[in-house]
Design a protein around this motif. Structure first.
Motif, PDB file in Angstrom:
ATOM      1  N   GLU A 115       0.920  -1.587  -0.260  1.00 22.98           N
ATOM      2  CA  GLU A 115       0.136  -0.350  -0.182  1.00 22.98           C
ATOM      3  C   GLU A 115       0.646   1.173   0.174  1.00 22.98           C
ATOM      4  N   SER A 116       2.325   1.276   0.794  1.00 26.44           N
ATOM      5  CA  SER A 116       2.547   1.945   0.776  1.00 26.44           C
ATOM      6  C   SER A 116       3.455   2.726  -0.399  1.00 26.44           C
ATOM      7  N   THR A 117       3.962   1.901  -1.185  1.00 27.43           N
ATOM      8  CA  THR A 117       4.251   1.461  -2.591  1.00 27.43           C
ATOM      9  C   THR A 117       3.167   2.946  -3.081  1.00 27.43           C
ATOM     10  N   ALA A 118       2.027   2.278  -3.313  1.00 22.32           N
ATOM     11  CA  ALA A 118       1.282   2.450  -4.183  1.00 22.32           C
ATOM     12  C   ALA A 118       0.926   3.793  -3.995  1.00 22.32           C
ATOM     13  N   PHE A 119       0.081   4.511  -2.603  1.00 20.37           N
ATOM     14  CA  PHE A 119       0.669   5.831  -2.662  1.00 20.37           C
ATOM     15  C   PHE A 119       1.576   6.437  -2.909  1.00 20.37           C
ATOM     16  N   GLU A 120       2.514   6.428  -2.883  1.00 16.48           N
ATOM     17  CA  GLU A 120       3.951   7.111  -2.888  1.00 16.48           C
ATOM     18  C   GLU A 120       4.250   6.804  -4.945  1.00 16.48           C
ATOM     19  N   ARG A 121       3.784   6.368  -5.097  1.00 14.59           N
ATOM     20  CA  ARG A 121       3.786   6.196  -6.409  1.00 14.59           C
ATOM     21  C   ARG A 121       2.413   7.258  -7.109  1.00 14.59           C
ATOM     22  N   PHE A 122       1.688   7.687  -6.961  1.00 13.12           N
ATOM     23  CA  PHE A 122       0.038   7.487  -6.730  1.00 13.12           C
ATOM     24  C   PHE A 122       1.099   9.496  -6.828  1.00 13.12           C
ATOM     25  N   ALA A 123       1.073   9.980  -6.036  1.00 13.15           N
ATOM     26  CA  ALA A 123       1.021  11.136  -5.121  1.00 13.15           C
ATOM     27  C   ALA A 123       2.894  11.675  -6.435  1.00 13.15           C
ATOM     28  N   TYR A 124       3.870  11.023  -7.022  1.00 11.33           N
ATOM     29  CA  TYR A 124       4.461  11.592  -7.705  1.00 11.33           C
ATOM     30  C   TYR A 124       4.043  11.794  -9.012  1.00 11.33           C
ATOM     31  N   SER A 125       3.737  10.764  -9.248  1.00  6.45           N
ATOM     32  CA  SER A 125       2.709  10.444 -10.825  1.00  6.45           C
ATOM     33  C   SER A 125       1.768  11.872 -10.911  1.00  6.45           C
ATOM     34  N   ASN A 126       0.576  12.039  -9.367  1.00  7.14           N
ATOM     35  CA  ASN A 126      -0.489  13.565  -9.971  1.00  7.14           C
ATOM     36  C   ASN A 126      -0.166  14.077  -8.711  1.00  7.14           C
ATOM     37  N   PRO A 127       0.956  14.886  -8.608  1.00  5.26           N
ATOM     38  CA  PRO A 127       1.634  16.070  -7.701  1.00  5.26           C
ATOM     39  C   PRO A 127       0.077  17.154  -7.473  1.00  5.26           C
ATOM     40  N   ASP A 128      -0.030  17.114  -8.872  1.00  8.43           N
ATOM     41  CA  ASP A 128      -1.197  18.007  -8.043  1.00  8.43           C
ATOM     42  C   ASP A 128      -2.778  17.969  -7.717  1.00  8.43           C
ATOM     43  N   ASN A 129      -3.015  16.370  -7.801  1.00 11.43           N
ATOM     44  CA  ASN A 129      -4.286  15.835  -7.094  1.00 11.43           C
ATOM     45  C   ASN A 129      -4.065  14.971  -6.369  1.00 11.43           C
ATOM     46  N   VAL A 130      -3.413  14.511  -5.082  1.00 10.18           N
ATOM     47  CA  VAL A 130      -2.958  13.612  -4.324  1.00 10.18           C
ATOM     48  C   VAL A 130      -3.746  13.142  -3.232  1.00 10.18           C
ATOM     49  N   VAL A 131      -5.159  12.007  -3.821  1.00  8.37           N
ATOM     50  CA  VAL A 131      -6.588  12.140  -3.017  1.00  8.37           C
ATOM     51  C   VAL A 131      -6.164  10.443  -2.723  1.00  8.37           C
ATOM     52  N   LEU A 132      -5.720   9.743  -1.714  1.00 13.82           N
ATOM     53  CA  LEU A 132      -5.150   8.024  -1.223  1.00 13.82           C
ATOM     54  C   LEU A 132      -6.534   7.950  -0.129  1.00 13.82           C
ATOM     55  N   LEU A 133      -6.648   6.292  -1.492  1.00  8.98           N
ATOM     56  CA  LEU A 133      -8.317   5.720  -1.559  1.00  8.98           C
ATOM     57  C   LEU A 133      -6.830   4.436   0.170  1.00  8.98           C
ATOM     58  N   ILE A 134      -7.855   5.182   1.616  1.00  4.66           N
ATOM     59  CA  ILE A 134      -6.915   4.388   2.454  1.00  4.66           C
ATOM     60  C   ILE A 134      -7.589   2.921   3.159  1.00  4.66           C
ATOM     61  N   ASP A 135      -9.062   2.405   2.876  1.00  2.00           N
ATOM     62  CA  ASP A 135      -9.801   1.319   2.869  1.00  2.00           C
ATOM     63  C   ASP A 135      -9.279   0.226   2.326  1.00  2.00           C
ATOM     64  N   THR A 136      -8.372   0.062   1.723  1.00  2.00           N
ATOM     65  CA  THR A 136      -8.397  -1.334   1.202  1.00  2.00           C
ATOM     66  C   THR A 136      -7.611  -2.429   1.583  1.00  2.00           C
ATOM     67  N   TYR A 137      -7.139  -2.067   2.575  1.00  3.61           N
ATOM     68  CA  TYR A 137      -7.181  -3.574   3.943  1.00  3.61           C
ATOM     69  C   TYR A 137      -7.404  -2.360   5.168  1.00  3.61           C
ATOM     70  N   ASP A 138      -6.878  -2.145   5.659  1.00  3.15           N
ATOM     71  CA  ASP A 138      -7.073  -1.310   7.128  1.00  3.15           C
ATOM     72  C   ASP A 138      -6.728   0.074   6.933  1.00  3.15           C
ATOM     73  N   THR A 139      -8.573   0.353   7.232  1.00  5.03           N
ATOM     74  CA  THR A 139      -8.488   1.795   7.604  1.00  5.03           C
ATOM     75  C   THR A 139      -7.267   2.809   7.909  1.00  5.03           C
ATOM     76  N   GLU A 140      -7.659   2.644   9.030  1.00  5.43           N
ATOM     77  CA  GLU A 140      -6.561   2.990  10.189  1.00  5.43           C
ATOM     78  C   GLU A 140      -4.783   3.200   9.556  1.00  5.43           C
ATOM     79  N   ALA A 141      -4.470   1.544   9.478  1.00  3.45           N
ATOM     80  CA  ALA A 141      -3.179   1.228   9.015  1.00  3.45           C
ATOM     81  C   ALA A 141      -2.989   2.470   8.072  1.00  3.45           C
ATOM     82  N   ALA A 142      -4.170   2.492   6.975  1.00  2.00           N
ATOM     83  CA  ALA A 142      -3.354   2.859   6.298  1.00  2.00           C
ATOM     84  C   ALA A 142      -2.664   4.683   6.370  1.00  2.00           C
ATOM     85  N   ALA A 143      -4.026   4.864   7.070  1.00  6.67           N
ATOM     86  CA  ALA A 143      -4.250   6.570   7.785  1.00  6.67           C
ATOM     87  C   ALA A 143      -2.710   6.694   7.782  1.00  6.67           C
TER      88      ALA A 143
END
Lengths: 446, 446
Positions: A207-235
């Motif tokens: 998940e962390s890798t996914a978040f990081e890659r997404f942010a670098y690809s879309n730096p102007d609109n970083v909205v991360l989906l955090i419920d795929t596995y465990d919401t609070e852990a993802a937060a």
């Protein structure tokens, strides 16, 4: 044959009747009106929508050679000749899109030679019923959550492509902030919103890798989906990632919740983000939402800044249709009345007059005859097409949206709520009631 | 931009994710499956529909210059270059249209490079969800009234034009006799049915004149609408008119009821017609019908020969959407699993095996992995597109309809009823359950 603009987008009986009208040379002026018989359950008003698409349809209505070839073996040659030069040459009066209206009020009036007015019935209802349905549904979320970002997420479960596009348009017109449907953005200039799907997270090693890659690809609109596995852990992963991104001048604009107890998760996630210094990172929620769940989340003071509303909006889940009818009210200068059980109509061509309280709130409406039945209220039906030509250029969608929002400010408080309010007073003018009685008497005497 | 075939018919996040996948060169093979999580209320099974439209969409998927121009200012130039030569080159496995299926069973599987499989998600669901929704609704009327003429009358309140066309197709596929929507007849070769509207009656000086004129204009299909003013009085006018028409060799094929107590009117009208010697004139009914009202009318032995079913069918009134999802099950050869609360998925690429009783009735299904998990039941998922090309020519709609009707004969009696039956047994294979556990364990250890 263009599936969205073909004149074959009609019921078979329209063609059968047309052929008969032409044989009898019944081409005098007919007046049809579109109105609703009753509000869908839970609604306190309707929001008129769909007019611009209808005017597009009417302006461009003609039979292609392919369509004529298809019809030829099925109808008389003289009827096919008539269809060859068929154009809509009538008048259209309508409530402007965004107007709030009520049962028994015509919100569209067609004045045209009978065959023309008849052929277009099916598509008129098809377009105006649907957009009005969705605008009226969307209005409810806008009214109870006026300060939240509301986004149409419904394309996938809308009933086909046109429904998805018109739902995006109708919900924006009713005050939504935008849509996720790209083509609706391209066609109607509606603001687009989007985040990421669970598949994006799943396709990465973690998940962390996914978040990081997404942010670098879309730096102007970083909205991360955090419920795929465990919401609070993802937060917490989001918080851990933030300094690295900040060093590269990338902000985490928001996170999205899409499952579980949204209020509880939102509280937990807000706390985790704030503790991590991400006070400006917003929380966006989605997942089978509707106006009732919105109200529950708002009551629970869930720290959610925006909502994606999908299926429930695009199919108008609690009321996927309403009872509206397009009825002949006058032919060849004579008022007409249908008297079928439970489906009787008010005859003649009519106007709707609106009155306001001294405070500017909606007070009551009067439905009256256009001729010899004068009232001084605001006239809701306006001419929009004369002799088959639009009177005004197409109104920008943003302007219609402003009109709708201005209309909401005139709603009495009870009518802005989700709960059913006392019915808004709509009066039938005495002259109109007399006309109906007179027609009934004439009918009985025959 | 074609509103029905544009690749912009997608959610914004698909484009955002694609851009990121391409930056990371994540173009390995992804496997997505479409399945439903649970049956809509009251349904005992679903009827797969919409596949041919989806294959059309995939075969023709490409970006026009206009679409690329619209995207250009919003995305990286290298991504726009990729989109220029975008085509769908993947494989599609699916249950044939008309197949009856159940929750947790994939009814479509896409195997393609990740960006391709992702971009098409929104339209895949949009098409298959809607046609499956309508076919599954229509099936209920067909099953309880197998000997009646059932006609789709729903265009006007369908959610836009595409919904009307696809509803006509899906209901015919599910066993309806035809539709009133002319364009659906022209595009899909569906039998067309139609009568007349109340406006036809109202536009004439009186009802008898309207009936007579209609009969002479449409001598081959004389179905007269008799509820505009007084149903039984109109039936007597029909009887009075009959000899004159008979002298000109015109039969009155039927009458239509559209309001009031349909069972009572049908009994009265049947009596009037029979007394008048019109024993072969059929009675057709319409007006806010659905499968429940059909059942009531059938129980009351109402002498009605055919039914026009409109709004309730075309919007699937009691369940205007169902919970289906298109989920990543494998990427780069590795099974994937989403674990969101209440939304967990079965990982890996799967097949559905169906078993029958010795009498040929449906017995149970097993969902198993495609590899190393063999079962001997009927395999429901078949290859239909390989490397972006259809394997078979488009299947005629009439053939699909026959397949659906054959499938109904294998339903246990309780599942053919409107009432909810015991859930049909769908088992997850032990190997698939093990795989899910193993993935969860891997996830926990990270």
């Amino acid at each position: 044959m263009n599936p969205l603009s073909s004149p074959l987008l009609s019921d078979l009986y329209q063609f059968t009747m047309l052929q008969s009208y032409l044989e009898q040379d019944m081409q005098e002026t007919a007046v049809f009106e579109l109105f609703i018989r009753k509000l869908p359950p839970g609604r306190n008003f309707m929001v008129a929508a769909g007019l611009e698409e209808l005017l597009d349809f009417l302006e461009n209505l003609e039979f292609s050679l392919e369509e004529l070839d298809w019809l030829a073996p099925r109808f008389h040659p003289s009827f096919i000749d008539y269809l060859k030069q068929f154009r809509f040459s009538g008048d259209v009066h309508a409530m402007p899109e965004g107007t709030l209206f009520f049962p028994h009020e015509p919100f569209l009036r067609i004045t045209a030679p009978l065959p023309q007015a008849q052929l277009i019935e099916s598509r008129i209802i098809n377009l105006l019923h649907f957009e009005t349905l969705i605008a009226s549904k969307a209005a409810r979320s806008v009214l109870i959550a006026p300060d939240k970002l509301l986004v149409d997420f419904g394309m996938r479960r809308a009933h086909g492509a046109e429904a998805a596009l018109l739902a995006a348009r109708a919900s924006y017109l009713a005050g939504f902030s935008g849509t996720a449907t790209v083509l609706a953005g391209a066609l109607y200039d509606i603001p687009l919103f989007g985040t990421m799907a669970h598949s994006y997270i799943q396709a990465h090693v973690d998940e962390s890798t996914a978040f990081e890659r997404f942010a670098y690809s879309n730096p102007d609109n970083v909205v991360l989906l955090i419920d795929t596995y465990d919401t609070e852990a993802a937060a917490r992963k989001v918080v851990t990632l933030a300094p690295k991104l900040a060093a590269d001048h990338i902000n985490i604009n928001g996170v999205r919740l899409d499952s579980g107890d949204l209020a509880a998760h939102a509280h937990n996630v807000r706390h985790i983000l704030d503790q991590g210094g991400l006070n400006n990172t917003t929380i966006f929620a989605s997942g089978n939402l509707d106006e009732y769940k919105l109200q529950t989340l708002l009551s629970a003071k869930a720290p959610i800044d925006g909502f994606g509303i999908g299926t429930a909006l695009d199919v108008s889940m609690d009321a996927p249709a309403f009872d509206c009818a397009y009825k002949l009210q006058e032919y060849a200068g004579k008022p007409r009345r249908k008297r079928s059980e439970g489906k009787a109509t008010w005859p003649g061509r009519k106007q709707v007059y609106r009155y306001y309280t001294p405070d500017g709130e909606l007070s009551h409406d009067i439905v009256a005859l256009v001729e010899n039945d004068p009232y001084d209220g605001q006239q809701l039906l306006e001419p929009v097409m004369l002799a088959g030509q639009r009177i005004h250029p197409k109104r920008p969608l943003h302007d219609i949206r402003q009109l709708t929002l201005a209309g909401y400010t005139r709603l009495p408080k009870a009518m802005s709520a989700l709960e059913t309010a006392t019915a808004y007073p709509v009066t039938i003018s005495p002259a109109l009631q007399d006309l109906a009685k007179q027609l009934d008497a004439e009918m009985m005497s025959r």
